[in-house]
Design a protein around this motif. Structure first.
Motif, short mmCIF file in Angstrom:
data_model
loop_
_atom_site.label_atom_id
_atom_site.label_comp_id
_atom_site.label_asym_id
_atom_site.label_seq_id
_atom_site.Cartn_x
_atom_site.Cartn_y
_atom_site.Cartn_z
N ALA A 42 4.81 104.39 -44.52
CA ALA A 42 5.92 104.93 -45.45
C ALA A 42 6.18 103.38 -46.27
O ALA A 42 6.45 103.51 -47.61
CB ALA A 42 7.15 105.24 -44.89
N LYS A 43 6.28 102.35 -45.70
CA LYS A 43 6.61 101.12 -46.29
C LYS A 43 5.55 100.78 -47.21
O LYS A 43 5.68 100.22 -48.41
CB LYS A 43 6.70 99.79 -45.13
CG LYS A 43 8.09 100.11 -44.46
CD LYS A 43 8.20 98.81 -43.56
CE LYS A 43 9.71 99.20 -42.77
NZ LYS A 43 10.42 98.06 -42.94
N LYS A 44 4.13 100.80 -46.83
CA LYS A 44 2.83 100.61 -47.62
C LYS A 44 2.95 101.54 -48.67
O LYS A 44 2.62 101.05 -49.88
CB LYS A 44 1.74 100.59 -46.72
CG LYS A 44 1.77 99.40 -45.79
CD LYS A 44 0.46 99.38 -45.08
CE LYS A 44 0.22 98.17 -44.15
NZ LYS A 44 -1.04 98.10 -43.46
N TRP A 46 5.56 102.92 -50.00
CA TRP A 46 6.40 102.39 -51.18
C TRP A 46 6.16 101.27 -51.94
O TRP A 46 6.23 100.97 -53.11
CB TRP A 46 7.79 102.01 -50.55
CG TRP A 46 8.94 101.49 -51.16
CD1 TRP A 46 10.11 102.27 -51.88
CD2 TRP A 46 9.26 100.24 -51.56
NE1 TRP A 46 10.73 101.40 -52.62
CE2 TRP A 46 10.18 100.30 -52.63
CE3 TRP A 46 8.61 99.00 -51.31
CZ2 TRP A 46 10.83 98.87 -53.04
CZ3 TRP A 46 8.85 97.88 -51.95
CH2 TRP A 46 10.07 98.10 -52.93
N VAL A 47 5.29 100.43 -51.18
CA VAL A 47 5.01 98.96 -51.95
C VAL A 47 3.92 99.43 -53.09
O VAL A 47 3.99 99.21 -54.09
CB VAL A 47 4.08 97.87 -51.16
CG1 VAL A 47 3.51 96.96 -51.57
CG2 VAL A 47 5.33 97.54 -49.96
N GLN A 49 3.72 102.20 -54.51
CA GLN A 49 4.29 102.81 -55.81
C GLN A 49 5.06 101.61 -56.50
O GLN A 49 5.18 101.93 -57.89
CB GLN A 49 5.37 103.97 -55.28
CG GLN A 49 5.98 104.89 -56.22
CD GLN A 49 4.86 105.50 -57.25
OE1 GLN A 49 4.07 106.19 -56.45
NE2 GLN A 49 4.73 105.39 -58.50
N ALA A 50 5.76 100.88 -56.00
CA ALA A 50 6.64 100.00 -56.80
C ALA A 50 5.40 99.03 -57.64
O ALA A 50 5.89 98.55 -58.74
CB ALA A 50 7.06 98.96 -55.53
#
Length: 122
Positions: A42-44, A46-47, A49-50
């Motif tokens: 999930a963190k990756k 998010w990155v 997408q950012a």
């Protein structure tokens, strides 16, 4: 009397046969690994997408992903467990959260426990 005994033995056998797979299916180590897998995926995501949205540069995104990889490796090397315990958090103050106040409580750490909120300080 003999029918009751046979029925009791059949029910007891069924209960044991049904309970063993239920206990065997619960593997805390596998559950912890699955939790960490989901967390870092999930963190990756998010990155990614950012970076796509321009909120992070590609270099910043790669630096964060490298950090996540290092943290994942640390957890993997240590059995996907971590210390838990009391946590402190900033709580909402008076006036719908616009005032000052600190709330303490037990935080959710490594998937263990439930966060509790303390009443607002006056």
């Amino acid at each position: 009397m003999q029918k009751k005994l046979v029925l009791l033995l059949v029910l007891l056998t069924f209960a044991v046969v049904a309970a063993v797979p239920a206990f065997a299916a619960t593997d805390p180590a596998a559950d912890a690994k699955a939790w960490f897998d989901q967390k870092f995926a999930a963190k990756k995501a998010w990155v990614d997408q950012a970076v796509k949205d321009g909120r992070l540069t590609p270099e910043q995104g790669q630096a964060l992903k490298n950090h996540f990889d290092q943290m994942y490796q640390w957890h993997k090397d240590n059995g996907f467990t971590c210390p838990g315990g009391p946590g402190m958090g900033i709580g909402k103050g008076r006036g719908g959260g616009s005032g000052n106040g600190f709330g303490g409580g037990f935080g959710r750490y490594c998937g263990q426990g439930w966060a509790t909120s303390a009443p607002a300080q006056s």
